[in-house]
Scaffold this active site. Structure first.
Site, PDB file in Angstrom:
ATOM      1  N   TYR A   1     111.973  57.900  38.432  1.00  0.00           N
ATOM      2  CA  TYR A   1     110.986  57.099  39.171  1.00  0.00           C
ATOM      3  C   TYR A   1     109.575  57.425  38.709  1.00  0.00           C
ATOM      4  O   TYR A   1     108.770  56.528  38.438  1.00  0.00           O
ATOM      5  CB  TYR A   1     111.146  57.383  40.663  1.00  0.00           C
ATOM      6  CG  TYR A   1     110.117  56.734  41.557  1.00  0.00           C
ATOM      7  CD1 TYR A   1     110.244  55.397  41.933  1.00  0.00           C
ATOM      8  CD2 TYR A   1     109.030  57.453  42.032  1.00  0.00           C
ATOM      9  CE1 TYR A   1     109.307  54.798  42.762  1.00  0.00           C
ATOM     10  CE2 TYR A   1     108.088  56.867  42.866  1.00  0.00           C
ATOM     11  CZ  TYR A   1     108.240  55.543  43.229  1.00  0.00           C
ATOM     12  OH  TYR A   1     107.298  54.943  44.045  1.00  0.00           O
TER      13      TYR A   1
ATOM     14  N   SER B   1     102.342  54.654  41.755  1.00  0.00           N
ATOM     15  CA  SER B   1     102.740  55.657  42.739  1.00  0.00           C
ATOM     16  C   SER B   1     101.943  56.926  42.501  1.00  0.00           C
ATOM     17  O   SER B   1     101.532  57.206  41.365  1.00  0.00           O
ATOM     18  CB  SER B   1     104.240  55.965  42.610  1.00  0.00           C
ATOM     19  OG  SER B   1     104.584  57.148  43.303  1.00  0.00           O
TER      20      SER B   1
END
Length: 269
Positions: free
Chosen positions: A163, A150
């Site tokens: 995350y 990400s």
């Protein structure tokens, strides 16, 4: 011979019923592979399997939680009993945990530690566990493992600490395993990742868009910081995915392919 073809390969996709994972499943099937879809919801698994069959492809849908070793071992055994091999693995399971999000009215020291650990575990161990259970089946013939990172591992994003830490760990894991697999197994297993920019998924849609479809303040900031001026479309990740799974990348390991509309390289000017 088309080096980008996946004909006769067996490719497993965890998180294969999600927005991005579901797009991966269809792209892999179109490239000629027999695709194995792993997810937790049986109804959605069958729906995605039927989409593959409608394309004329072959698919196996298996219900399993990527955090549960016993379930993954059972899935592996079913795959090998059905197809006899595993040639590729896409670790698409992951995402945000709602309780781990730091809300605007919270102080940083109000962070929900337990939920943050859960988010990190899902995004790290949710890829590590499937890799070590399913990847071992690639030792004889070789294969390709693709993790999903990400942009939050490259630039600080507010509110999503668990995350982000999980994805940063995925970057290190991809590099480490790429090197270890190459040196220990004569380059037969390669390990790479894709770093998506901002795509509307089930996990982030409420943070980026309002109920009427307009952008939230966070969504507007992201668009302003993305040179392309829009969110990505799931199918725009598929070219990188097929490249990394196919023989076209057979001398490539330990890298990430960034697909983010210029977000991570934009200086804002």
């Amino acid at each position: 011979m088309n080096a980008f073809s996946l004909k006769d390969k067996v490719v497993v996709v965890t998180g294969g019923t999600g927005i991005l994972g579901g797009s991966f499943v269809l792209a892999i099937a179109k490239a000629g592979a027999r695709v194995v879809i792993i997810g937790r919801n049986q109804e959605r698994l069958e729906q995605k399997k039927n989409e593959v069959l409608a394309l004329g492809g072959q698919a196996l849908a298996l219900q399993a939680d990527v955090m549960e070793e016993a379930q993954l071992i059972n899935a592996r055994d079913q795959i090998l009993a059905t197809y006899g091999t595993i040639d590729g693995l896409v670790n698409a399971a992951g995402g945000n945990v709602p309780e781990a999000l730091l809300t605007p009215d919270q102080d940083i020291f109000d962070l929900n530690i337990a939920a943050t650990k859960k988010a990190m575990d899902l995004n790290l161990w949710g890829s590590v566990v499937p890799t070590h259970i399913l990847g071992a089946s690639m030792l004889e013939k070789g294969g390709s493992i693709v993790n999903i990172s990400s942009v939050s591992s490259k630039k600080v994003l507010t509110r999503v600490l668990g995350y982000s830490m999980g994805k940063a760990a995925i970057d290190q894991y991809t590099e480490w395993l790429g090197v270890e697999a190459a040196t220990r197994h004569a380059g037969k297993i390669r390990v790479n990742s894709i770093t998506p920019g901002f795509f509307l998924t089930e996990q982030n849609r409420r943070m980026l868009t309002n109920e009427d479809g307009s952008l939230t303040e966070r969504g507007e900031k992201i668009i302003r910081a993305t040179p392309y001026g829009r969110f990505g479309k799931p199918e725009e990740l598929n070219g990188a995915l097929i490249y990394l799974l196919s023989d076209a990348s057979k001398f490539v390991t330990g890298i990430t392919v960034t697909v983010d509309g210029g977000y991570t390289v934009y200086g804002g000017i």
